[in-house]
Design a protein around this motif. Structure first.
Motif, PDB file in Angstrom:
ATOM      1  N   PRO A 109      -1.033   2.132   0.769  1.00  0.00           N
ATOM      2  CA  PRO A 109      -2.270   2.391  -0.278  1.00  0.00           C
ATOM      3  C   PRO A 109      -1.871   2.475  -1.773  1.00  0.00           C
ATOM      4  N   SER A 110      -2.949   1.991  -2.447  1.00  0.00           N
ATOM      5  CA  SER A 110      -2.836   1.996  -3.938  1.00  0.00           C
ATOM      6  C   SER A 110      -4.055   1.902  -4.581  1.00  0.00           C
ATOM      7  N   ASN A 111      -4.276   1.988  -5.917  1.00  0.00           N
ATOM      8  CA  ASN A 111      -5.526   1.800  -6.587  1.00  0.00           C
ATOM      9  C   ASN A 111      -5.969   0.194  -6.684  1.00  0.00           C
ATOM     10  N   GLY A 112      -7.161   0.118  -7.187  1.00  0.00           N
ATOM     11  CA  GLY A 112      -7.474  -1.404  -7.164  1.00  0.00           C
ATOM     12  C   GLY A 112      -7.023  -2.280  -8.232  1.00  0.00           C
ATOM     13  N   PHE A 113      -6.105  -1.828  -8.819  1.00  0.00           N
ATOM     14  CA  PHE A 113      -5.599  -2.788 -10.088  1.00  0.00           C
ATOM     15  C   PHE A 113      -4.149  -3.277  -9.600  1.00  0.00           C
ATOM     16  N   ILE A 114      -3.291  -2.350  -9.150  1.00  0.00           N
ATOM     17  CA  ILE A 114      -1.721  -2.852  -8.812  1.00  0.00           C
ATOM     18  C   ILE A 114      -1.330  -2.048  -7.721  1.00  0.00           C
ATOM     19  N   GLY A 115      -0.426  -2.818  -6.830  1.00  0.00           N
ATOM     20  CA  GLY A 115       0.022  -1.948  -5.717  1.00  0.00           C
ATOM     21  C   GLY A 115       1.319  -1.255  -6.265  1.00  0.00           C
ATOM     22  N   ARG A 116       1.619  -0.316  -5.289  1.00  0.00           N
ATOM     23  CA  ARG A 116       2.566   0.754  -5.753  1.00  0.00           C
ATOM     24  C   ARG A 116       3.742   1.190  -4.718  1.00  0.00           C
ATOM     25  N   HIS A 117       3.719   0.342  -3.532  1.00  0.00           N
ATOM     26  CA  HIS A 117       4.705   0.479  -2.457  1.00  0.00           C
ATOM     27  C   HIS A 117       5.492  -0.899  -2.171  1.00  0.00           C
ATOM     28  N   PHE A 118       6.458  -0.713  -1.212  1.00  0.00           N
ATOM     29  CA  PHE A 118       7.374  -1.836  -0.833  1.00  0.00           C
ATOM     30  C   PHE A 118       8.134  -2.430  -1.640  1.00  0.00           C
ATOM     31  N   PHE A 119       8.814  -1.619  -2.862  1.00  0.00           N
ATOM     32  CA  PHE A 119       9.299  -2.373  -3.734  1.00  0.00           C
ATOM     33  C   PHE A 119      10.797  -2.574  -2.940  1.00  0.00           C
ATOM     34  N   GLY A 120      11.360  -3.753  -3.310  1.00  0.00           N
ATOM     35  CA  GLY A 120      12.732  -4.359  -2.478  1.00  0.00           C
ATOM     36  C   GLY A 120      12.249  -4.182  -1.133  1.00  0.00           C
ATOM     37  N   LEU A 121      11.161  -4.306  -0.591  1.00  0.00           N
ATOM     38  CA  LEU A 121      10.821  -4.405   0.643  1.00  0.00           C
ATOM     39  C   LEU A 121      10.980  -3.345   1.686  1.00  0.00           C
ATOM     40  N   LYS A 122      11.113  -2.097   0.683  1.00  0.00           N
ATOM     41  CA  LYS A 122      11.253  -0.647   1.438  1.00  0.00           C
ATOM     42  C   LYS A 122       9.937  -0.478   2.197  1.00  0.00           C
ATOM     43  N   GLU A 123      10.358   0.095   3.573  1.00  0.00           N
ATOM     44  CA  GLU A 123       9.225   0.209   4.544  1.00  0.00           C
ATOM     45  C   GLU A 123       8.782  -0.772   5.181  1.00  0.00           C
ATOM     46  N   ILE A 124       9.288  -1.899   4.839  1.00  0.00           N
ATOM     47  CA  ILE A 124       9.009  -2.989   5.768  1.00  0.00           C
ATOM     48  C   ILE A 124      10.025  -3.297   6.887  1.00  0.00           C
ATOM     49  N   PRO A 125       9.623  -3.837   8.218  1.00  0.00           N
ATOM     50  CA  PRO A 125       8.396  -3.695   8.522  1.00  0.00           C
ATOM     51  C   PRO A 125       7.561  -2.568   8.999  1.00  0.00           C
ATOM     52  N   SER A 126       6.111  -2.989   8.908  1.00  0.00           N
ATOM     53  CA  SER A 126       5.280  -1.631   9.024  1.00  0.00           C
ATOM     54  C   SER A 126       4.082  -2.191  10.006  1.00  0.00           C
ATOM     55  N   ASP A 127       3.174  -1.328  10.200  1.00  0.00           N
ATOM     56  CA  ASP A 127       1.925  -1.813  11.082  1.00  0.00           C
ATOM     57  C   ASP A 127       1.289  -2.781  10.357  1.00  0.00           C
ATOM     58  N   THR A 128       1.339  -2.893   9.025  1.00  0.00           N
ATOM     59  CA  THR A 128       0.525  -3.840   8.230  1.00  0.00           C
ATOM     60  C   THR A 128       1.237  -5.215   7.909  1.00  0.00           C
ATOM     61  N   PHE A 129       2.362  -4.918   7.526  1.00  0.00           N
ATOM     62  CA  PHE A 129       3.427  -6.276   7.261  1.00  0.00           C
ATOM     63  C   PHE A 129       4.800  -6.461   7.764  1.00  0.00           C
ATOM     64  N   ASP A 130       5.021  -7.472   8.098  1.00  0.00           N
ATOM     65  CA  ASP A 130       6.330  -7.907   8.539  1.00  0.00           C
ATOM     66  C   ASP A 130       7.210  -8.787   7.386  1.00  0.00           C
ATOM     67  N   TYR A 131       8.466  -8.819   7.704  1.00  0.00           N
ATOM     68  CA  TYR A 131       9.100  -9.820   6.747  1.00  0.00           C
ATOM     69  C   TYR A 131       8.367 -11.177   6.386  1.00  0.00           C
ATOM     70  N   SER A 132       7.738 -11.770   7.473  1.00  0.00           N
ATOM     71  CA  SER A 132       7.260 -13.047   7.507  1.00  0.00           C
ATOM     72  C   SER A 132       6.189 -13.001   6.444  1.00  0.00           C
ATOM     73  N   HIS A 133       5.209 -11.928   6.267  1.00  0.00           N
ATOM     74  CA  HIS A 133       4.628 -12.090   5.041  1.00  0.00           C
ATOM     75  C   HIS A 133       5.119 -11.974   3.655  1.00  0.00           C
ATOM     76  N   PHE A 134       6.219 -11.425   3.615  1.00  0.00           N
ATOM     77  CA  PHE A 134       6.733 -11.694   2.207  1.00  0.00           C
ATOM     78  C   PHE A 134       7.107 -13.030   2.070  1.00  0.00           C
ATOM     79  N   LEU A 135       7.789 -13.529   2.974  1.00  0.00           N
ATOM     80  CA  LEU A 135       8.371 -14.995   2.930  1.00  0.00           C
ATOM     81  C   LEU A 135       7.095 -15.809   2.579  1.00  0.00           C
ATOM     82  N   TYR A 136       5.992 -15.749   3.248  1.00  0.00           N
ATOM     83  CA  TYR A 136       4.834 -16.532   2.949  1.00  0.00           C
ATOM     84  C   TYR A 136       4.212 -16.390   1.599  1.00  0.00           C
TER      85      TYR A 136
END
Length: 504
Positions: A109-136
């Motif tokens: 979760p973040s604000n409407g302007f810019i994201g603030r999680h998953f730097f360096g794919l930390k906390e991936i995979p999660s219930d919303t994103f997997d590694y395949s989402h990053f690749l795509y």
């Protein structure tokens, strides 16, 4: 005893049907149902992930298409340079999108302007994103950078490519994709709790997010650099600096066409989502995927044919390079609304896209703007038309299927859905132009002032392959031939006599 209509899969109720002392059997049967349900859920995840990965591979294959298209569109003396920049767009973009880009785009979760999680794919995979989402999404990011490289081809220093590509894929593009694609984005159609104008922006696969961003960035780079030497004569008339290989242009176009079937249909990110029930069980997201591929095809084909005859009328020639660019312009335009319009509307989209591209090229000549691949005109101009087109032709049924969670949201103006979506989409065009101009414009200007942007006139005339990359892309002779003394056979011919060869 419970009736069939009131039964669920509980051992207590099954025991009533199985008779006395059947609790153990009922427990076993229910446990097997649970196992089957779990396996089906796992299979659905696996199928959706495989679909997304396959789409990512298709989108990545577009890099080869970009490379071939760029190589064929420049002069032979700059072939190695433009090929290397395409390779480095992917390599540099991979690292910077991994470190920062994906987090800025989708780190909720973040604000409407810019994201603030998953730097360096930390906390991936999660219930919303997997590694395949990053690749795509990485494949999308480097596509935007590849668009920009075409605009500034044949006169840009190598270090400038590295700097702009890192900045574009690591920050500029991710912020835009957060606005319009993240569930937290201020203008995202997926942000059902706070929809812009009650509609949000439907830019399904990125007419604005990818194509306009890359096109506007390239516009600023080419404008600040200025035209190539010889592009306009002393009187200001346009001089064609034709690419050296129509073969490579056609090859690159077909590779991009092939990859677009991952770009547009793949943007669903999953395929096992049913829409219908009962007798309509055959209808689901797999149907929408097929329809999206059809609309993509029809828009590109229509744009190609419109360009073919339009340029024939204007120039008197059947030009294969122009047709290829027209085809790609149709694809860029349909990308935003490919999932929410009827196939017949895609024909309208492609027809207008071709006219937009031809008009933008005429305007570019008048203002002495030089873009070797017509990237700003194609991706920027046709991308902007695609955003408007979606707001005019999106259907109510498809909008509610593809973007569930908010019933009766606005849809296309020409389809009876009012003007709210059009207002949101016009705002998208304005903010993309403003954001990219405010970020990439100053970057190119600073590089120009530091003399890091454009190569010297001497290097440009000689070609960057020779002056910057150690040799030409094409070898017209073997190096061993240079080591052998040349022997020329001459024939001295006398009248009424046989000729005698003489070695020199």
């Amino acid at each position: 005893m419970a009736t069939w209509a009131t039964l669920d899969c509980s051992s207590a109720q099954l025991a009533q049907l199985l008779g006395p002392n059947a609790t153990g059997a009922a427990d076993f049967i229910c446990s097997q149902f649970a196992v089957v349900s779990s396996k089906l859920s796992d299979t659905a995840y696996a199928v959706d992930t495989t679909y997304l990965l396959f789409s990512a591979y298709l989108v990545f294959s577009m890099q080869l298409g970009f490379a071939m298209l760029c190589a064929g569109s420049v002069r032979a003396k700059n072939t190695m340079n433009i090929m290397l920049t395409n390779v480095l767009d992917a390599a540099t973009g991979g690292l910077f999108y991994y470190l920062f880009g994906f987090a800025f785009a989708f780190g909720g979760p973040s604000n409407g302007f810019i994201g603030r999680h998953f730097f360096g794919l930390k906390e991936i995979p999660s219930d919303t994103f997997d590694y395949s989402h990053f690749l795509y999404q990485w494949a999308f990011a480097i596509a935007a950078a590849g668009i920009t490289s075409g605009s500034i081809a044949e006169r840009t220093q190598f270090v400038a490519y590295l700097i702009y590509s890192s900045f574009l894929t690591g920050f500029v593009y991710p912020v835009v994709s957060h606005w319009f694609w993240s569930t937290d984005g201020w203008a995202s159609a997926a942000n059902t709790q706070n929809l812009l104008f009650g509609s949000g922006v439907i830019d399904f696969a990125g007419s604005g997010v990818v194509h306009m961003v890359g096109g506007i960035a390239g516009l600023w780079g080419a404008f600040i650099e200025g035209p190539r030497i010889g592009r306009f004569d002393h009187s200001g008339r346009s001089v064609a600096l034709r690419g050296h290989s129509a073969t490579l242009v056609v090859l690159g176009t077909f590779l991009l066409w092939f990859g677009w079937y991952g770009f547009n249909p793949g943007s669903f990110t999953k395929i096992l989502s049913p829409y219908g029930t009962g007798s309509m069980s055959y209808y689901g997201q797999w149907s929408a995927v097929g329809r999206t591929a059809v609309t993509t095809t029809l828009a590109g084909c229509t744009a190609a044919l419109t360009t073919l005859f339009g340029k024939r009328i204007l120039s008197g020639h059947w030009n294969v390079t122009d047709v290829c660019n027209g085809l790609l312009g149709g694809f860029a335009a349909i990308t935003g609304g490919c999932s929410v319009v009827e196939p017949w509307a895609a024909i309208v989209c492609g027809f207008v896209a071709a006219i937009v591209l031809i008009s933008c090229n005429k305007l570019a000549e008048k203002v002495k703007y030089d873009d070797p691949l017509e990237a700003a005109q194609l991706h920027g101009g046709c991308g902007a038309w695609g955003i408007i087109f979606t707001a005019l032709f999106a259907t109510k049924k498809y909008v509610n299927e593809v973007y569930p969670g908010k019933p009766d949201r606005p849809y296309g103006l020409f389809m009876g859905g009012g003007g709210k979506m059009l207002g949101a989409h016009l705002l998208q065009i304005v903010v993309i132009i403003g954001w990219v101009s405010a970020t990439m414009g100053p970057l190119f200007f600073v590089l120009h002032k530091l003399k890091l942007l454009r190569i010297s006139a001497e290097d440009e005339m000689a070609g960057m392959d020779l002056t910057r990359h150690g040799g030409f892309a094409y070898a017209y002779h073997d190096d061993e031939d240079l080591q052998k003394p040349a022997t020329i056979q001459l024939r001295k011919v006398e009248p009424n006599s046989s000729s005698t060869p003489t070695s020199v």
